[in-house]
Design a protein around this motif. Structure first.
Motif, mmCIF file in Angstrom:
data_model
loop_
_atom_site.group_PDB
_atom_site.id
_atom_site.type_symbol
_atom_site.label_atom_id
_atom_site.label_comp_id
_atom_site.label_asym_id
_atom_site.label_seq_id
_atom_site.Cartn_x
_atom_site.Cartn_y
_atom_site.Cartn_z
ATOM 1 N N UNK A 1 0.717 -1.368 0.094
ATOM 2 C CA UNK A 1 0.036 0.149 -0.012
ATOM 3 C C UNK A 1 0.861 1.345 -0.091
ATOM 4 N N UNK A 2 2.210 1.115 0.577
ATOM 5 C CA UNK A 2 2.748 2.394 0.580
ATOM 6 C C UNK A 2 3.299 2.797 -0.726
ATOM 7 N N UNK A 3 3.182 2.020 -1.498
ATOM 8 C CA UNK A 3 3.497 2.437 -3.094
ATOM 9 C C UNK A 3 2.575 3.072 -3.840
ATOM 10 N N UNK A 4 1.278 2.860 -3.242
ATOM 11 C CA UNK A 4 0.312 3.597 -4.127
ATOM 12 C C UNK A 4 0.244 5.150 -4.572
ATOM 13 N N UNK A 5 0.189 5.452 -5.746
ATOM 14 C CA UNK A 5 0.544 6.868 -6.016
ATOM 15 C C UNK A 5 -0.795 7.854 -5.500
ATOM 16 N N UNK A 6 -0.706 9.015 -5.647
ATOM 17 C CA UNK A 6 -1.469 9.977 -5.080
ATOM 18 C C UNK A 6 -3.107 9.932 -5.877
ATOM 19 N N UNK A 7 -2.790 9.789 -7.094
ATOM 20 C CA UNK A 7 -4.200 9.619 -7.857
ATOM 21 C C UNK A 7 -5.122 8.814 -7.544
ATOM 22 N N UNK A 8 -4.656 7.585 -7.076
ATOM 23 C CA UNK A 8 -5.538 6.401 -6.654
ATOM 24 C C UNK A 8 -6.571 6.859 -5.690
ATOM 25 N N UNK A 9 -7.724 6.738 -6.087
ATOM 26 C CA UNK A 9 -8.883 7.030 -4.855
ATOM 27 C C UNK A 9 -9.232 5.453 -4.402
ATOM 28 N N UNK A 10 -9.462 5.310 -2.980
ATOM 29 C CA UNK A 10 -9.799 4.224 -2.524
ATOM 30 C C UNK A 10 -11.389 3.905 -2.786
ATOM 31 N N UNK A 11 -11.481 2.675 -3.359
ATOM 32 C CA UNK A 11 -13.079 2.430 -3.577
ATOM 33 C C UNK A 11 -13.767 1.091 -2.778
ATOM 34 N N UNK A 12 -12.559 0.321 -2.122
ATOM 35 C CA UNK A 12 -13.372 -0.663 -1.302
ATOM 36 C C UNK A 12 -12.078 -1.383 -0.494
ATOM 37 N N UNK A 13 -12.370 -1.565 0.689
ATOM 38 C CA UNK A 13 -11.313 -2.180 1.564
ATOM 39 C C UNK A 13 -11.564 -3.714 1.878
ATOM 40 N N UNK A 14 -10.663 -4.654 1.751
ATOM 41 C CA UNK A 14 -10.824 -6.019 1.853
ATOM 42 C C UNK A 14 -10.118 -6.504 2.860
ATOM 43 N N UNK A 15 -10.002 -7.645 3.291
ATOM 44 C CA UNK A 15 -9.210 -8.076 4.474
ATOM 45 C C UNK A 15 -7.754 -7.972 4.128
ATOM 46 N N UNK A 16 -6.972 -8.366 2.900
ATOM 47 C CA UNK A 16 -5.981 -8.298 2.795
ATOM 48 C C UNK A 16 -5.550 -7.217 1.625
ATOM 49 N N UNK A 17 -6.587 -6.641 1.079
ATOM 50 C CA UNK A 17 -6.165 -5.598 0.057
ATOM 51 C C UNK A 17 -6.991 -4.466 0.118
ATOM 52 N N UNK A 18 -6.626 -3.579 -0.699
ATOM 53 C CA UNK A 18 -7.459 -2.332 -0.935
ATOM 54 C C UNK A 18 -7.663 -2.256 -2.473
ATOM 55 N N UNK A 19 -8.949 -1.811 -2.612
ATOM 56 C CA UNK A 19 -9.293 -1.450 -4.072
ATOM 57 C C UNK A 19 -9.584 -0.021 -4.415
ATOM 58 N N UNK A 20 -8.914 0.351 -5.662
ATOM 59 C CA UNK A 20 -8.900 1.744 -6.113
ATOM 60 C C UNK A 20 -9.383 2.015 -7.397
ATOM 61 N N UNK A 21 -9.536 3.324 -7.529
ATOM 62 C CA UNK A 21 -10.000 3.579 -8.996
ATOM 63 C C UNK A 21 -9.095 4.986 -9.252
ATOM 64 N N UNK A 22 -8.921 5.000 -10.433
ATOM 65 C CA UNK A 22 -8.265 6.580 -11.152
ATOM 66 C C UNK A 22 -9.097 7.268 -11.926
ATOM 67 N N UNK A 23 -8.909 8.307 -12.187
ATOM 68 C CA UNK A 23 -9.978 9.046 -13.014
ATOM 69 C C UNK A 23 -9.886 8.265 -14.390
ATOM 70 N N UNK A 24 -8.640 8.100 -14.949
ATOM 71 C CA UNK A 24 -8.738 7.014 -16.310
ATOM 72 C C UNK A 24 -9.540 5.862 -16.194
ATOM 73 N N UNK A 25 -9.421 5.093 -15.192
ATOM 74 C CA UNK A 25 -10.300 4.029 -15.121
ATOM 75 C C UNK A 25 -11.561 4.336 -15.072
ATOM 76 N N UNK A 26 -11.952 5.189 -14.353
ATOM 77 C CA UNK A 26 -13.473 5.795 -14.059
ATOM 78 C C UNK A 26 -14.069 5.893 -15.579
ATOM 79 N N UNK A 27 -13.498 6.652 -16.077
ATOM 80 C CA UNK A 27 -13.972 7.234 -17.375
ATOM 81 C C UNK A 27 -14.127 5.880 -18.465
ATOM 82 N N UNK A 28 -13.094 4.975 -18.207
ATOM 83 C CA UNK A 28 -13.175 3.871 -19.067
ATOM 84 C C UNK A 28 -14.670 3.194 -18.573
ATOM 85 N N UNK A 29 -14.608 3.122 -17.316
ATOM 86 C CA UNK A 29 -15.599 2.233 -16.601
ATOM 87 C C UNK A 29 -16.980 2.713 -17.318
#
Lengths: 688, 688
Positions: free
Chosen positions: A310-338
């Protein structure tokens, strides 16, 4: 039944409430009916349909149409024609006769074994429905059934190989009839249409298999197998080979049919490439080797990073969901694609639906040829199924003759024949000089089977089928009547005897010299003399006034006297013989009257306890002695009575049949248990 | 019927093929069955269910569970318990009796008029099913029906106002039973759940209406009306008040239940504002006053510009669609908005579906209390419906007495009573001293109605209902038997008479002194003397050996002599009188035998042509004159000579001494040879 809403209750029809629907006077009037029908069929005058110009017929047809329009709330383009079936065209059968002949339902309400279940060899649901219809609507006018006979004969001549191919084709055809109705109602489903496309594609091969030089009926049917090529073309262009079950799920319209749709689908399909590229790019950018780009329906697209990275996650990642062993993020680029991908999916579905509706609308112009196709397939299936049954059950082509007779050689009851071993066939001859047969014989001797097989053969012949006999020649016949069995009808206040008499009265009032009448026992629900007197009077009326072809079975031996008094009455009986103290039914019809009914032997077979049968036997001896002593001259003397045979104890009867040299010791022990059972309580289950 | 896959055909059961399913031995063994049941119910031992420790019961229950698991392929959490119904608990009725009593189906297969259709006053589908079940499963053990009687009495005491409120509540309840099953199978639909929520919310009011001080049964039912409050809480929180019919359409989950869902929905809802703003902005920017921003499902969002204004369209407009009078465009800004809005809609639907599945999973923990609630509602509806019927049809509470009698005053047939005017009620008294009534009387005089109403009253009482009579006292009764009407069964090779005799044999072998037996005519399907002798023997066996409570109707007047010979036999008859040449049925049961059957009058009423009736009348006069002249002095004179004791056949005597469990198979074979010897040479002596 449709009833005018202000008319009084129809108590006399004795219908359940749900069978009655009330409509207003306007819906039921002849004037509005004529207008409605002409409008619906798009004709100036209904004369086109060969409808007799009688206002009550028009009113009835119009009312039915109005009611269906009212309940379906749609235009009903699949109703394309109106046909008037004159009662005279049909071989008349009342409800009791239909029930007694067990055409598609046994007397106990089961679907099998019935005439239909027995000969049913159709390979499609359309064909099965058609054959059912034919069996329930035999025709008195013989041209149509004769044409069916000719077609069946041709099928059998043509030999089984060709027939097999035709039937394989029919079996793989979809239910064109139902699908056509669904197209008309705009409720056809994707797989209906892909199936219809496949069936249409196979038609030329089917027509080729049938070949040329067909008998008239088959030639007509073959002509119905060529609907306009536009239908195939429309379907082939628009519908995928294996569409999804529901248009809601997409995947129904064939690729290439709509450029817009193809484009929207491509957007979604290309998502995979984009995501792989994005994943590679983001792994490189962030240095997170196990970073994954994924999608699920609820949370959409996301980039998943495990806890340790998680320490390596860049600033433009927005948190979407927290799991037990992981975090899920979205980026503006991915959001537009979605947004783009999901929107494309939604629009593709909407577009497919619109295209599908347009297709069904185009197809609905071809309802009439599709219905004709459905009819042809159904008829072909029914005909070839009857041919197959004729082959399997050794049926013969009946002859329709013009002189007045019913002449059957070696007739069989096709249902009973399947249920028993060694079915015995029998002849019947009815004509003007021999018009009523009094059928006597022992209980269980086969009287009912014999009588019903005659009706069954007449019914099958007029439905267009071959018949179970060695030969059958049938003169003109207008109706079949049966009076068989007895049950009361308490709720409408009719006793068993009343039901019997009502049925008899109906026959006496409606049968003609061209009718076939079966009376299987009558006059049993009242005192002996009452019943005998009535049975005698009814027999004489049938023989001398109604003059119908009649089979009249009875246990009143006194009635066999009629044969000596009335020229056109003859006696026949089912034979039985005694063997080793038991009774053996020969099931063979012979001329002359039977001498006894073997009632006590049958009671014993039925399991009536031996002491009860023995008591009855003593009584019987007393009754007979008294009757002999007082010999009622005219009636009871008619049949000479032989002594009733001794009824052997069932254990003794069983012992008599044992072949000890064939017996293993274990079987012997089992047999001993059976014998002990018989002795403990003759016949079986124990009463304490 | 589940059958082991390698067992031989079950021809003897005479079942249709579709009623038989073959499963492998493992599925049917008792060991695996016990394990499967224990696993399914999560118990250590099945003793919890009060199941007797008999392996065939366990095997049967386990096999049924296995089969349902196999066909349903799911966990079946709604099957929460196992109950063993001892046959002894039920009042026995064979299939013919069920049919003859027309409980839920008339003899002709209609749903009405039947006992059920007549008294059915339930207000919910659950209650209707429950009442049907009660009528088909009357109880010989009287505690449960007596508790129902007490509850009905309380309802009637409580007066109609309170009852009306309770029934209004029950009527507006949803089908909790079906919905619970659907929750268990995870197939519950949104409106099932909103309905369940409403029903749960109304329960406290229903309980309050019932009040306290209830009779035992009602108190138990009231206790079942309080499922855990979590169920209501779950539903109230998650489900909208008026959800869409299908979860696929969204609009099911209540606003406020999920922040994520609320957000996605808001995005879509706010689209309107955005579009209005965009439209105003674009009008101003382009100077096109009639420019419109719109949306449709197939083409998405677009800006529409009419033909005349196309010159003013700015460069960033991309053409999307051409209409007759207008062009539709999209802009990059609008495209981004479209993607966002449509994607939000799609994700909202997916999220709703996930939330809905989670809700059903939570609810599935409460299957047991929901089933109890369903049972309570069903029972309450059935009980209050019976109370309502009791009030409407003037039924009375039957008394269960301990001495042996069936004593009914003013009994009525509740179905026939609805169909005719001026139904005449009748008494019946059967006890040890008056145990068999020979019922004679004219055709159509009401014999069948009279006999069946007795059975109907017994059935209703043991089902827990009040009964149509002024008073009814019933001793212990174990079974009801009927032999009524006649129909042959050709396919299984049984004549009408064979069917009659088989039914009679069944009764003679299974009825006890506590059974109620109705024989409505017997011996009619064979020759007169055969039939009379058998009827007489059967009557005497019922009266003297079986000793069942028996109503025996007949047209053999000869049988009325039995009353003078057997102490516990009495004659009753239905009265009729002649009036102005016609016949008037009085429908009143009187003691003594009837003098005639009025068969000809009934034939005439049935519509038999007058000349036929006149011929029969002449014939009858002849028969009667002959019979009088030869007056059979005592028809049963022969029977007075009582049978000398018979010397048993030596083979039978030998069989009676065998102790089969002591026998080796070899001995058994030897014994068989000996028995054959005895039969071949009667007497057993070595004389050849």
């Amino acid at each position: 039944v449709l009833v005018q809403d202000d008319s009084p209750p129809l108590a006399s029809l004795n219908l359940p409430a749900h069978a009655i629907r009330r409509r207003n006077a306007a819906a039921l009037s002849a004037a509005s009916a004529g207008k409605r029908l002409a409008e619906h069929f798009g004709v100036q005058s209904l004369a086109a349909f060969g409808l007799p110009d009688e206002s009550h017929l028009i009113a009835a047809a119009g009312a039915v149409l109005e009611y269906v329009q009212f309940t379906q709330k749609t235009a009903l383009p699949h109703i394309t024609s109106l046909r008037f079936e004159r009662d005279g065209g049909l071989l008349g059968m009342d409800a009791a006769t239909r029930r007694n002949l067990e055409i598609t339902e046994t007397l106990t309400g089961a679907e099998s074994p019935t005439l239909f279940s027995c000969i049913e060899r159709t390979v499609s649901a359309m064909g099965a429905r058609r054959l059912k219809h034919w069996l329930h609507h035999p025709l008195a006018e013989r041209a149509v059934p004769a044409a069916r006979h000719a077609a069946i004969a041709w099928c059998l001549d043509a030999g089984r190989p060709a027939l097999g191919g035709v039937r394989a084709h029919l079996g793989s055809a979809v239910d064109v009839e139902r699908i056509t109705t669904r197209i008309a109602l705009a409720s056809a489903r994707p797989r209906d249409l892909s199936g219809l496309a496949a069936t249409l594609a196979a038609l030329p091969a089917l027509t080729a298999l049938l070949g040329a030089a067909l008998p008239t009926l088959l030639a007509e049917l073959a002509a119905g197998l060529s609907p306009p090529s536009e239908v195939s073309a429309l379907l082939a262009a628009a519908i995928a080979d294996e569409p999804q079950a529901s248009i809601k799920d997409g995947g129904v319209i064939r690729a290439g049919h709509s450029a817009e749709l193809d484009e929207l689908r491509a957007l979604k399909a290309n998502a995979g490439d984009f995501l792989v590229a994005l994943e590679a790019r983001e792994r490189e950018r962030t240095g997170i080797a196990n970073l994954r780009v994924e999608y699920n329906k609820v949370h959409g697209f996301f980039i998943e990073v495990t806890q340790g990275q998680l320490a390596k996650v860049p600033a433009d990642y927005q948190r979407r969901q927290t799991l037990k062993n992981a975090e899920r993020f979205i980026t503006p680029e991915l959001k537009v694609f979605e947004d783009k991908a999901l929107a494309a999916g939604e629009r593709a579905l909407a577009l497919e639906k619109a295209l599908y509706q347009a297709l069904i609308e185009s197809l609905s112009q071809f309802i009439a040829p599709l219905k004709r196709l459905a009819d042809s397939l159904a008829d072909l299936d029914a005909i070839t199924a009857l041919a197959s049954a004729a082959d399997e059950f050794k049926l013969v082509q009946p002859e329709f003759v013009d002189d007045e007779r019913i002449a059957i050689e070696g007739g069989r009851h096709i249902v009973v024949e399947q249920q028993v071993e060694n079915f015995i066939d029998n002849d019947v001859l009815l004509n003007r000089a021999r018009q009523l047969l009094v059928v006597t014989g022992p209980n269980m001797g086969g009287k009912s089977t014999y009588m019903r097989q005659v009706a069954q053969i007449v019914l099958l012949a007029h439905a267009g089928s071959f018949v179970p006999a060695r030969r059958a020649a049938l003169g003109p016949i207008d109706q079949i009547f049966t009076r068989i069995g007895a049950a009361d009808d308490l709720a409408s206040g009719r006793s068993t005897f009343m039901v019997e008499m009502t049925e008899a009265a109906y026959i006496l009032r409606h049968a003609t010299a061209k009718s076939l009448v079966l009376i299987d026992e009558i006059g049993r629900g009242t005192s002996t003399f009452d019943g005998l007197a009535l049975a005698d009077a009814i027999l004489r009326d049938l023989a001398m006034k109604v003059r119908a072809y009649t089979l009249f079975s009875t246990h009143y031996f006194e009635l066999t006297e009629a044969a000596s008094q009335i020229k056109q009455v003859a006696n026949v009986h089912l034979s039985a013989t005694e063997h080793k103290g038991g009774i053996v039914f020969l099931h063979k019809v012979e001329s002359g009257a039977a001498s006894k009914s073997y009632g006590l032997q049958v009671a014993s077979l039925a399991g009536v306890p031996q002491e009860v049968v023995r008591a009855a036997k003593k009584r019987l001896a007393g009754l007979e002695a008294a009757a002999d002593a007082n010999a009622v001259p005219d009636l009871f003397a008619a049949s000479e009575r032989e002594a009733e045979p001794e009824i052997p104890h069932p254990a003794l009867a069983l012992i008599a049949t044992i072949e000890p040299d064939q017996l293993s010791p274990r079987d012997a022990l089992q047999l001993i248990y059976t014998l002990i059972d018989h002795v403990a309580r003759p016949g079986g289950a124990g009463r304490e």
